[in-house]
Motif scaffolding. Structure first.
Motif, mmCIF file in Angstrom:
data_model
loop_
_atom_site.group_PDB
_atom_site.id
_atom_site.type_symbol
_atom_site.label_atom_id
_atom_site.label_comp_id
_atom_site.label_asym_id
_atom_site.label_seq_id
_atom_site.Cartn_x
_atom_site.Cartn_y
_atom_site.Cartn_z
ATOM 1 N N ALA D 70 0.834 -1.199 0.000
ATOM 2 C CA ALA D 70 0.000 0.000 0.000
ATOM 3 C C ALA D 70 0.873 1.255 0.000
ATOM 4 C CB ALA D 70 -0.926 -0.010 1.219
ATOM 5 N N LEU D 71 1.896 1.253 0.860
ATOM 6 C CA LEU D 71 2.788 2.426 0.910
ATOM 7 C C LEU D 71 3.531 2.586 -0.412
ATOM 8 C CD1 LEU D 71 4.157 2.043 4.559
ATOM 9 C CD2 LEU D 71 2.491 3.716 3.718
ATOM 10 N N ALA D 72 3.998 1.483 -0.964
ATOM 11 C CA ALA D 72 4.723 1.566 -2.239
ATOM 12 C C ALA D 72 3.837 2.115 -3.343
ATOM 13 C CB ALA D 72 5.272 0.193 -2.627
ATOM 14 N N SER D 73 2.549 1.822 -3.268
ATOM 15 C CA SER D 73 1.660 2.326 -4.320
ATOM 16 C C SER D 73 1.411 3.816 -4.166
ATOM 17 C CB SER D 73 0.327 1.568 -4.289
ATOM 18 O OG SER D 73 -0.504 2.031 -3.242
ATOM 19 N N LEU D 74 1.682 4.335 -2.993
ATOM 20 C CA LEU D 74 1.437 5.758 -2.737
ATOM 21 C C LEU D 74 2.673 6.617 -2.944
ATOM 22 C CD1 LEU D 74 -0.743 5.418 0.492
ATOM 23 C CD2 LEU D 74 -1.541 5.919 -1.810
ATOM 24 N N CYS D 75 3.819 5.980 -3.087
ATOM 25 C CA CYS D 75 5.012 6.818 -3.268
ATOM 26 C C CYS D 75 6.033 6.167 -4.180
ATOM 27 C CB CYS D 75 5.642 7.176 -1.928
ATOM 28 S SG CYS D 75 6.114 5.799 -0.911
ATOM 29 N N GLN D 76 6.945 6.971 -4.648
ATOM 30 C CA GLN D 76 8.067 6.508 -5.443
ATOM 31 C C GLN D 76 9.258 6.294 -4.505
ATOM 32 O OE1 GLN D 76 8.038 5.967 -8.905
ATOM 33 N NE2 GLN D 76 5.843 6.241 -8.708
ATOM 34 N N SER D 77 10.313 5.692 -5.047
ATOM 35 C CA SER D 77 11.465 5.337 -4.206
ATOM 36 C C SER D 77 12.101 6.550 -3.531
ATOM 37 C CB SER D 77 12.511 4.608 -5.043
ATOM 38 O OG SER D 77 12.957 5.419 -6.113
ATOM 39 N N TYR D 78 11.971 7.708 -4.140
ATOM 40 C CA TYR D 78 12.640 8.908 -3.598
ATOM 41 C C TYR D 78 11.702 9.722 -2.708
ATOM 42 C CZ TYR D 78 10.283 10.153 -7.875
ATOM 43 O OH TYR D 78 9.339 10.268 -8.872
ATOM 44 N N HIS D 79 10.558 9.155 -2.425
ATOM 45 C CA HIS D 79 9.648 9.799 -1.489
ATOM 46 C C HIS D 79 9.880 9.255 -0.088
ATOM 47 C CE1 HIS D 79 6.758 10.767 -5.020
ATOM 48 N NE2 HIS D 79 7.503 11.822 -4.722
ATOM 49 N N SER D 80 9.227 9.871 0.890
ATOM 50 C CA SER D 80 9.354 9.372 2.259
ATOM 51 C C SER D 80 7.983 9.234 2.905
ATOM 52 C CB SER D 80 10.263 10.273 3.088
ATOM 53 O OG SER D 80 9.857 11.620 2.999
ATOM 54 N N VAL D 81 7.970 8.431 3.956
ATOM 55 C CA VAL D 81 6.754 8.063 4.661
ATOM 56 C C VAL D 81 6.900 8.501 6.120
ATOM 57 C CG1 VAL D 81 5.348 6.111 5.436
ATOM 58 C CG2 VAL D 81 6.429 6.048 3.165
ATOM 59 N N ILE D 82 5.960 9.263 6.598
ATOM 60 C CA ILE D 82 6.012 9.733 7.984
ATOM 61 C C ILE D 82 5.271 8.749 8.884
ATOM 62 C CG2 ILE D 82 5.197 11.565 9.539
ATOM 63 C CD1 ILE D 82 5.697 13.524 7.188
ATOM 64 N N PRO D 136 8.536 14.037 1.454
ATOM 65 C CA PRO D 136 7.417 13.414 2.167
ATOM 66 C C PRO D 136 6.191 13.275 1.264
ATOM 67 C CG PRO D 136 8.449 15.086 3.528
ATOM 68 C CD PRO D 136 9.025 15.239 2.148
ATOM 69 N N ARG D 137 5.575 12.103 1.359
ATOM 70 C CA ARG D 137 4.468 11.826 0.420
ATOM 71 C C ARG D 137 3.293 11.129 1.092
ATOM 72 N NH1 ARG D 137 1.621 12.827 -2.718
ATOM 73 N NH2 ARG D 137 1.359 12.286 -4.899
ATOM 74 N N VAL D 138 3.566 10.402 2.165
ATOM 75 C CA VAL D 138 2.525 9.609 2.821
ATOM 76 C C VAL D 138 2.693 9.722 4.328
ATOM 77 C CG1 VAL D 138 1.392 7.354 2.914
ATOM 78 C CG2 VAL D 138 2.936 7.877 1.021
ATOM 79 N N VAL D 139 1.575 9.699 5.023
ATOM 80 C CA VAL D 139 1.572 9.550 6.475
ATOM 81 C C VAL D 139 0.915 8.209 6.777
ATOM 82 C CG1 VAL D 139 0.573 10.404 8.634
ATOM 83 C CG2 VAL D 139 1.534 12.011 6.962
ATOM 84 N N THR D 140 1.534 7.434 7.660
ATOM 85 C CA THR D 140 0.900 6.179 8.051
ATOM 86 C C THR D 140 0.653 6.182 9.549
ATOM 87 O OG1 THR D 140 1.063 3.770 8.126
ATOM 88 C CG2 THR D 140 3.136 4.965 8.224
ATOM 89 N N ILE D 141 -0.563 5.806 9.925
ATOM 90 C CA ILE D 141 -0.889 5.679 11.352
ATOM 91 C C ILE D 141 -1.353 4.251 11.629
ATOM 92 C CG2 ILE D 141 -1.469 8.097 11.700
ATOM 93 C CD1 ILE D 141 -4.415 7.393 11.426
ATOM 94 N N LEU D 168 -0.051 15.334 1.243
ATOM 95 C CA LEU D 168 0.316 13.985 1.669
ATOM 96 C C LEU D 168 -0.906 13.069 1.631
ATOM 97 C CD1 LEU D 168 2.282 15.115 4.868
ATOM 98 C CD2 LEU D 168 3.268 14.489 2.650
ATOM 99 N N ARG D 169 -0.637 11.777 1.436
ATOM 100 C CA ARG D 169 -1.693 10.776 1.509
ATOM 101 C C ARG D 169 -1.719 10.186 2.911
ATOM 102 N NH1 ARG D 169 -5.392 10.937 -2.555
ATOM 103 N NH2 ARG D 169 -4.349 11.259 -4.555
ATOM 104 N N LEU D 170 -2.871 9.675 3.316
ATOM 105 C CA LEU D 170 -3.008 9.096 4.654
ATOM 106 C C LEU D 170 -3.323 7.599 4.570
ATOM 107 C CD1 LEU D 170 -3.017 9.465 7.707
ATOM 108 C CD2 LEU D 170 -5.388 10.241 7.563
ATOM 109 N N HIS D 171 -2.426 6.828 5.115
ATOM 110 C CA HIS D 171 -2.562 5.364 5.137
ATOM 111 C C HIS D 171 -2.806 4.910 6.570
ATOM 112 C CE1 HIS D 171 -0.451 1.464 5.999
ATOM 113 N NE2 HIS D 171 -1.201 1.063 4.993
ATOM 114 N N MET D 172 -3.667 3.921 6.734
ATOM 115 C CA MET D 172 -3.930 3.383 8.066
ATOM 116 C C MET D 172 -3.543 1.911 8.116
ATOM 117 S SD MET D 172 -7.508 3.237 10.215
ATOM 118 C CE MET D 172 -7.534 4.971 10.724
#
Lengths: 351, 351, 351, 351
Positions: D70-82, D136-141, D168-172
Motif C-alpha cells: 500500500a505504501l509503495a503504491s502511494l510513493c516513489q522510491s525517492y519519497h518518504s513516509v512519515i 514526504p508523500r505519505v503519512v501512516t498511522i 500527503l496521503r493518509l494510510h492506516m
C-alpha cells in the motif's frame, strides 16, 4: 560569470590546476573506453602506492553513488547499516543507500560528538536479534565528520575491533578523506586498512576534481563483481580516462594533500580570527576544512548584508567550508566582516 | 600515451575543443553547486532554444543512467518496456533498466531491420492482457539504431500514433541523436516532440563531451520529481557546471551538429571506399557514424595484422565507429589497408 | 456455489482431505507464532526424512515468491538467471524474479522441447563475458515443465555437471515436483540433491494445499539469512502452523505422492481416450498431469458448447490440467464430449 | 500438541469458527483461480457494504506485505513516509517498506503517546525542502497503535486535514482495526474514508483468520494497477478463495466485531484485575486488546515461574495481548497469579 568567492560549500570550487592539466593531457588522441586505458591503470597504481597495499580500485561519478554502491556490496537488502545521526548517507542522500541496496535500513546512533563510538555501535548492533529487524552488517563512519571532526587512528582501531567482534564490516565515507590525512599527519594506510577499515570511498570532487570518487577495497574478496555492480548502477564511465586522469594529477603531484592542507589552514585562520569576538565561537572543534560558527543573529544578518552566503542547517550555526581554491585574502575579508558586523550589532544593542 | 587512431568505438575519442573550452571557462571562480549555477541555466535554455519548446532538461553522468532513469520515470516495477532485440538497454546495460525500475521487464521485438515498427509494438503490447505478465507501458527506440540506421520522421510518427492508441509512452535513446539529425537534415523538434516523442536522452559523450547526457521531457508533467530521482540514484553532480558547460559549448557553437556531420561523413567515406572490394560490403545501410562490414575472414585477419582494432559482435561483421575527431587520412588508411588485405587474401587463395 | 468440475487449471481444486485435517488439528489451542511451533518443526523434519538429508526448509505463501526469493538468494542484481523460454518465471510471474532480485535478468533459451539442455546452458552462459551484460549465476529448470514433461535423473545430472563447470547454481522450480516423482518413480533425493540440484521449490498448492510452498536448500550455506529475506519480502506467516501443518498432513500420510499419481493417471486417461480421434492429439509427451491437445477448431468449439473451459495460450492447443481431486468420471465425460464434438465436426464437414 | 493458553501474542490464536467454517464451505468443488471466484467477489462486496462505499478491495497474505504494498503504491522510491517511532513498519518489518518501495525512507516522529499528531506530521513534512532529502508523500498511522491506543475520529480528521494541506496521503495500518471499531463504537466508514483516510490495511490474521489481510482503497484512482503490483510481489494467491472466504465468514456473521469486542474485554478485565496491586499498573491507556503492565521485577519473575510467557520489549513492561479465543478463566488465572506473585514479592521484601 564569476562572483566574489563564497565559502558556503566546498563544492563551489572548480578543478584544481593539477587535475585539469591531467585531463587536458589525457585528452590527446584515441584511447580505449571503460577503463581499459593507461590513465586508469596509472591512477589505480597511484592509489596502491599511496596506500601501500594491493587494494582494488574503482571509480564512480559522485559520492552518493560511491558510498551507496560500497554499502550495497557489503550487505543484502535485509541487512542494516549503522551510522551516526549526522552521517551524510542518512541526512543528505535522498534515500540513495536504501535505493542501491534495495532496502537496507540505516540504524542511526545519536552520539554527543557526532562520531560513532564502539559503545554506540555495540548498543545498536545488539539491540535486536530477531528476524523482524534488519540484521546489522556494516558500520559506516565519515572521516572527517559532517561537522569537521576527525577520527584518530586509535578511535578507528577501537571501532574496527568492535566490528570484528560483532561480525560487522567497516566502511569509511571519505568525501574529505584528504583533509583528515592532512590534520592527523598520518599515512592513508594507517588511517584505513591498518586500522581495520574494509572499504574506503575517497572523495575527489571536494579535493579538486570536476567529478569523481574512488572506491578502495582493502580486502580484494569484497570487490568481487563490483565492476558489474558499477556498470548496472550507471556508474561506469565510457570515457573513463576523464575520471581517472585527474587522480593521476592529484596523487602523483601531491596536490591531493596540499589542497587539503590549504583548506584546513583556511578553517584554522577563520577560527583564530574570531577568537576574541563576543558571542561568536566554533560550535565544534575545527579539525578539518569546516567551521560552524555560533553567533548572535544580528551578526549573521550583518554578514548577509555584507554579501556573504552560508548555510545554518545545523543548530543554527553558520557553516563555512573551505576548498583548495580558498583565497586567504577572502578569508581575512570574512574575519573582518565578522568583526564589523559584531561591532555594529553591539552598537545597535547599546543604543 | 597516444596511439594511432582507432575506430573500434566512438567512445575512444576525447573532448572536442568547443566542449573543453567551455569547461575551462566554467572553471573560473566560485559557483553554486547542484545545478544552481548560470552554466546549467544557460545549457537548459540552449536545449529549449534548439528544440523550440519549453521542455524540462536534466543532466546525468552517462547513457546507462539517463535511459534507465527516464524509463523508470515512465513506468512502475510491474510494467514493461517494448524495445528492439538490438537495443542497447537490452544488450549492453547489464540489467540497468531493470535495476533502476526495480524490475520492469523489457519485451523484445525481433524485426528484420532492427528498427521497431508499429506492427511489432502492437503485437507485443497486445499479446497478453492478464496480470501474470507485466503491463506494457513504454516503447523505447534508439535513434539511430545500434547498427546505424535512422528512423525517419514518418516512422516515428507512425510509432507514436500506435503508442497513443495503446496507452504507451514513447522514449528515444539518442546516444547519437545528433548523428540522426545530421543524416536527416531535420530539426530536433521535428524528430522528437513534434513526431510524438515524450522523452529524449540526448547523448553528449559520443558527441564530444567527457561525460554527460541530457534528458529532455517534452511533457513537463512527466518530469515531476525527476530531480529527486536523479539525486537518489547517484546522478546529481555537485559541481554541475562541468556537466552543463560543455553542452553550452556544443550547442551554442553548432559543434553538436558539425561533429555529427563529420563522423557521418567518415562512415560514408569508408562505405564508398570499399564499394568495389569483392566480398566486402556494409551489412546494414550506412545512415549514421557506424559501418558494419562483412568481409572474408582472411581480410579481417589482414586488417588486424595491420594494427586495426575492431569488434565483430554483431553477425561477425567488423564494426567501425567514427567520432568527432576521426581523421580522414586515417579513414583513407583504413580503406587502403582493406584493399591491401583483400588483395593479399585473393592472392593467397589463388596460390 | 459449486459447478461441474473443470480441468482448465490445477489451481481450481481445493484442499485435499489430509491437508485439511492437519489444518484443523493444528487449529487447536494456543501456539507460538512465526514458525516457533511444533507443526513447523515437524513439517521441516518430514521434508528432511523424505529427502534423506539435513536440508534447510522454509515456507512461503506462493510459488511466485518461493522461486523469486530462492533465485534472489543465489544471485545479486547484476547477475543473470538462465531459463527456458517456457519457464513460468519468464512468462507468468509479472517480473517477480526481477523485482525480488532488484534487477537480475533472465536469459532465455529457446529449445525444441522446452527443456533446458547442457548445450543451451553453455551457449547462453558463455555468449558474453564483459561487464556490459549481466553475469550468469544460476540455472533454473521447471520439473515438470510448463507443458508437462519431466527431466530424467540423467538429464538433471548432465545439467548440474555443466553448472558446476561454469560456476553456476542449479535451482529447480518444482511447482508440481510431486508429479515428476510420481512419473519417474524415483526418490525425491535422487531427483534433486543427489543429481546436483542446489535449491528446490516444492509446490504445495498444486499438491492439495490451500496455500504454501516449501523452499529446500540442500547446501545449508546457501540458506544463510534466508529467514530475514522471507520476512522482509512479506513471506513470513505469523500463524505459521497453517502453512506447515498441511505439509505434515501431506508428507506423513503419503498423500503428496498419491495425489500426484492420481492427477498423472487422469492425464494418461485423457491422452489414451483421444488416441483414435482424427486430428486430435497431444502436442507434447504426456509425462505429468497436463495434456495439451491439438484439435481442429470446430472440435474445440464443440467442447466449449458442451460447457468445458480450457486455455489455448500455448500454440493454440487446449490445455487440461488434473488436480488431486480430478473425478475420473468427469475425465471420461471429457473424452466422450471430445468424441461427440469430433463426430459432429466431421459430419458438418461432410454435409 | 496443545498447551495452556498464553497471552504473549494475539498471533498465538488459531482460526475462529466462522472463518474456518467458511473455508470448509469454500473447499467444495472446482473454482476459478486468482480471485475470479464467487467467494472473492462476495468478500469484496461485504467490505463495500461494511464501509458503505464502493472501495477497491485486494487481498494479501500478511500485514508486512499489505502495508508495504500500500505504501509503495502511494510513493516513489525517492519519497518518504512519515510514521511514529513505535510504528510496526519502522520497528518490526525488517525493512519491508523500504524493500517493496525500492528505497522510500521512513521519517520517524517521537511523540509522547506514540500517536502521530498534526504538529509532528507538519514538523517532519516541512523540515526539509531540498532534493537531498526524500520528499514526504505519505503519512501512516497504526489504528490502534502498537501499545494499544486508539485514534479518535477527531484525531484522524485533524491528521487528514494536515495531510491534504501538505499534499500527503493518509494510510492506516489496521492490523487490529476491528479492535479500534469495537472500542470507539463507530462505523468503519467514520473511522476511515469519512475522516480522510485514503488506504486501509484491514487485518484478518489478528481478527481470527489463518492468514490474510485486506487492502481497501477509498479513492479508486489510487488502486490503478494494484493487482499487478500484488502479483509481481508474490502476493496473489492462486487459490484465492481460501483468503477471501474467511472474510465472508467474519464479515457476514459479525464475528469480526464480536471477536474484537471479546479481546478488548479481556484486556479490560486484566487491567481492572490489577488495579489494587502495589507497583503494578498499565503503562499505557488500555483502549484495545493489549495491556502493557509495569511491575516490579520480582513480580514478573513470579509470573514466569508460574508458567506465563510474555514480552518485555517496550520499556520493560510485560505485554499481554488478547485474541478472539482468549479464555476469560485464563485471564482470571493471570490476574490471580499476578496477585500471588505480588504478595510473594512483598513477603520476600519484608523478610
Amino acid at each position: 560569470m564569476t562572483h566574489p568567492q563564497q565559502f558556503a560549500s566546498d563544492n563551489y570550487a572548480g578543478i584544481c590546476p593539477e587535475a585539469l592539466a591531467a585531463m587536458v593531457r589525457a585528452n590527446a588522441g584515441s584511447t580505449p573506453a571503460y577503463g581499459e586505458d593507461e590513465w586508469t591503470q596509472r591512477a589505480a597504481d597511484a592509489f596502491r602506492a599511496l596506500f601501500e597495499t594491493a587494494c582494488e580500485v574503482f571509480f564512480a561519478f559522485n559520492g552518493t553513488a560511491a558510498n551507496s554502491l560500497a554499502l550495497a556490496s557489503l550487505c543484502q537488502s535485509y541487512h542494516s547499516v549503522i551510522c551516526s545521526a549526522h552521517a551524510h548517507v542518512e541526512t543528505d542522500e535522498c534515500g540513495a543507500p536504501e535505493f542501491f541496496s534495495n532496502g537496507s535500513k540505516l540504524l542511526v546512533a545519536q552520539t554527543e560528538t557526532g562520531k560513532l563510538t564502539p559503545e554506540a555501535v555495540r548498543s545498536l548492533a545488539t539491540s535486536r536479534g530477531d528476524i523482524h529487524f534488519p540484521k546489522p552488517r556494516v558500520v559506516t563512519i565519515t572521516q572527517p565528520t559532517e561537522t569537521g571532526q576527525v577520527y584518530t587512528v586509535a578511535e578507528i582501531e577501537a571501532l574496527s575491533a568492535t566490528c570484528r567482534e560483532l561480525g560487522l564490516r567497516l566502511h569509511m565515507d571519505g568525501a574529505r578523506f584528504a583533509h583528515a590525512c592532512a590534520t592527523l599527519g598520518c599515512s592513508p594506510a594507517d588511517l584505513t586498512w591498518r586500522a581495520g577499515v574494509d572499504v574506503l570511498c575517497f572523495g575527489g570532487t571536494k579535493n579538486g576534481m570536476a567529478v569523481g570518487e574512488a572506491i578502495l577495497f582493502f580486502d580484494p574478496a569484497l570487490a568481487c563483481d563490483f565492476d558489474y555492480r558499477c556498470k548496472q548502477a550507471g556508474q561506469l564511465a565510457s570515457k573513463m580516462r576523464f575520471l581517472s586522469a585527474p587522480w593521476v594529477g592529484l596523487l602523483e603531484s601531491g596536490a591531493w594533500l596540499a589542497n587539503a592542507r590549504h583548506a584546513n589552514a583556511c578553517a584554522q585562520r577563520l577560527a583564530e580570527g574570531v577568537r576574541e569576538l563576543p558571542g561568536v565561537a566554533p560550535m565544534f572543534p575545527v579539525e578539518a576544512n569546516a567551521v560552524f560558527l555560533t553567533a548572535p543573529e544580528p551578526v549573521l544578518e550583518g554578514l548577509r548584508a555584507r554579501g556573504w552566503r552560508f548555510y545554518t542547517f545545523i543548530g543554527g550555526g553558520a557553516r563555512f567550508m573551505f576548498a583548495w581554491d580558498a583565497d586567504l585574502a577572502r578569508v581575512d575579508d570574512l574575519v573582518a566582516d565578522l568583526h564589523a558586523a559584531s561591532a555594529q550589532a553591539l552598537e545597535a544593542l547599546a543604543s
